[in-house]
Scaffold this active site. Sequence first.
Site, PDB file in Angstrom:
ATOM      1  N   HIS A 110      52.103  46.904  92.558  1.00 33.91           N
ATOM      2  CA  HIS A 110      52.482  45.519  92.321  1.00 33.91           C
ATOM      3  C   HIS A 110      53.084  44.909  93.580  1.00 33.91           C
ATOM      4  O   HIS A 110      53.400  45.610  94.543  1.00 33.91           O
ATOM      5  CB  HIS A 110      53.496  45.416  91.168  1.00 33.91           C
ATOM      6  CG  HIS A 110      54.770  46.166  91.428  1.00 33.91           C
ATOM      7  ND1 HIS A 110      55.031  47.389  90.866  1.00 33.91           N
ATOM      8  CD2 HIS A 110      55.861  45.879  92.196  1.00 33.91           C
ATOM      9  CE1 HIS A 110      56.221  47.818  91.259  1.00 33.91           C
ATOM     10  NE2 HIS A 110      56.740  46.917  92.080  1.00 33.91           N
ATOM     11  N   GLU A 159      56.344  42.209  89.984  1.00 37.30           N
ATOM     12  CA  GLU A 159      57.672  42.495  89.453  1.00 37.30           C
ATOM     13  C   GLU A 159      58.604  41.356  89.843  1.00 37.30           C
ATOM     14  O   GLU A 159      58.747  41.038  91.029  1.00 37.30           O
ATOM     15  CB  GLU A 159      58.216  43.809  90.004  1.00 37.30           C
ATOM     16  CG  GLU A 159      59.604  44.139  89.462  1.00 37.30           C
ATOM     17  CD  GLU A 159      60.185  45.428  90.008  1.00 37.30           C
ATOM     18  OE1 GLU A 159      61.206  45.889  89.459  1.00 37.30           O
ATOM     19  OE2 GLU A 159      59.623  45.970  90.982  1.00 37.30           O
ATOM     20  N   ASN A 227      53.643  59.420  90.394  1.00 43.85           N
ATOM     21  CA  ASN A 227      53.679  59.617  88.946  1.00 43.85           C
ATOM     22  C   ASN A 227      53.474  61.099  88.646  1.00 43.85           C
ATOM     23  O   ASN A 227      52.510  61.709  89.135  1.00 43.85           O
ATOM     24  CB  ASN A 227      52.595  58.790  88.254  1.00 43.85           C
ATOM     25  CG  ASN A 227      52.897  57.307  88.299  1.00 43.85           C
ATOM     26  OD1 ASN A 227      54.002  56.897  88.650  1.00 43.85           O
ATOM     27  ND2 ASN A 227      51.926  56.492  87.957  1.00 43.85           N
ATOM     28  N   VAL A 293      47.179  47.571 109.137  1.00 44.62           N
ATOM     29  CA  VAL A 293      46.823  47.034 110.450  1.00 44.62           C
ATOM     30  C   VAL A 293      48.105  46.750 111.215  1.00 44.62           C
ATOM     31  O   VAL A 293      49.049  46.172 110.672  1.00 44.62           O
ATOM     32  CB  VAL A 293      46.002  45.739 110.322  1.00 44.62           C
ATOM     33  CG1 VAL A 293      45.712  45.149 111.694  1.00 44.62           C
ATOM     34  CG2 VAL A 293      44.701  45.998 109.578  1.00 44.62           C
TER      35      VAL A 293
END
Length: 308
Positions: A110, A159, A227, A293
């Site tokens: 996110h 978020e 996770n 980059v």
Amino acid sequence: MITYKQLVFCLLVFVSTIGPAYVHGDDSLEWVQKDNRRFLHVVYRVGDLNRTIKFYTECFGMQLLRKRENPQKKYSKATLGFGPEETYFVVKLIQKHGVNKIDIGTGFGHLGIATQNIYEMVELIRSKGGVITTEPGTLEGGGTTIFAFVQDPDGYSFELVQSGPTPDPLSQMMLRVIDLDRATNFYEKALGMKLLHKFDNPQEKYTVSIMGYGELFQSTYLELQYNYGVTEYTKGNGYIQVAISTDDVYKSAEAVKLVTKELGGNLILPPGPIPGIKTKVTSFVDPDGWKAVLVDNEDFLKGLQKKE
């Protein structure tokens, strides 16, 4: 027979002919820690550029900084943020003509926006047809920070974080990784980021390293999330890359090359000017395949002046 002085002279001549030289060995890694860096922008694809511009400006309060069409290459592009690119972290949106559906994948996490009134922003997003995936609240089991999660029209997650005044509301980006220690080490060594905070959430089964170049909540930062038990993510076709500034792309590239040998990843664009634009850049993928980059500071600012 060649003399010692002649040998040294030949070596100096050779070095002077190969352009800006890489720093050797550990020197380049030390230099990275002192380099002048900040997050410049994040680039990703959207399915309907005008729809996304409308959503970001009306719901998030971003400004449309620039928009252009490229009919020859069949894409449209827009830059949005909470302030000028010279000092703010911004988003660059790309719509490929004829492509109206984006596969975000499972790896991209996110973007984060700090707001002084999270409840007001959530209700505004709701009124505009936005999706609220997590209502405002705090973490279960503790914590005082109020946050919420919403989705833009393409399904990208944002978020929202309740915060006081901040230098840049577009404050964070989260990417999922397979090996958190490896990823953390990579961004510390190759990109000179500091580990600002690390926390484990056993209830939600994830651990996060927060990386950045300034103070937490006072500058843009990168969240790396592991996770529990997940060994593979999909990249989709949405997220493209993040851009970071540097005073020297040649030294930066040498540091990245050294670290990739140790931790994985790959330098995919050698340092140098982009043909026709002359902005010096170098790019790489990290051990998890995320692209970044590095852009020369002076060239970046000169490029902005030309666009104005």
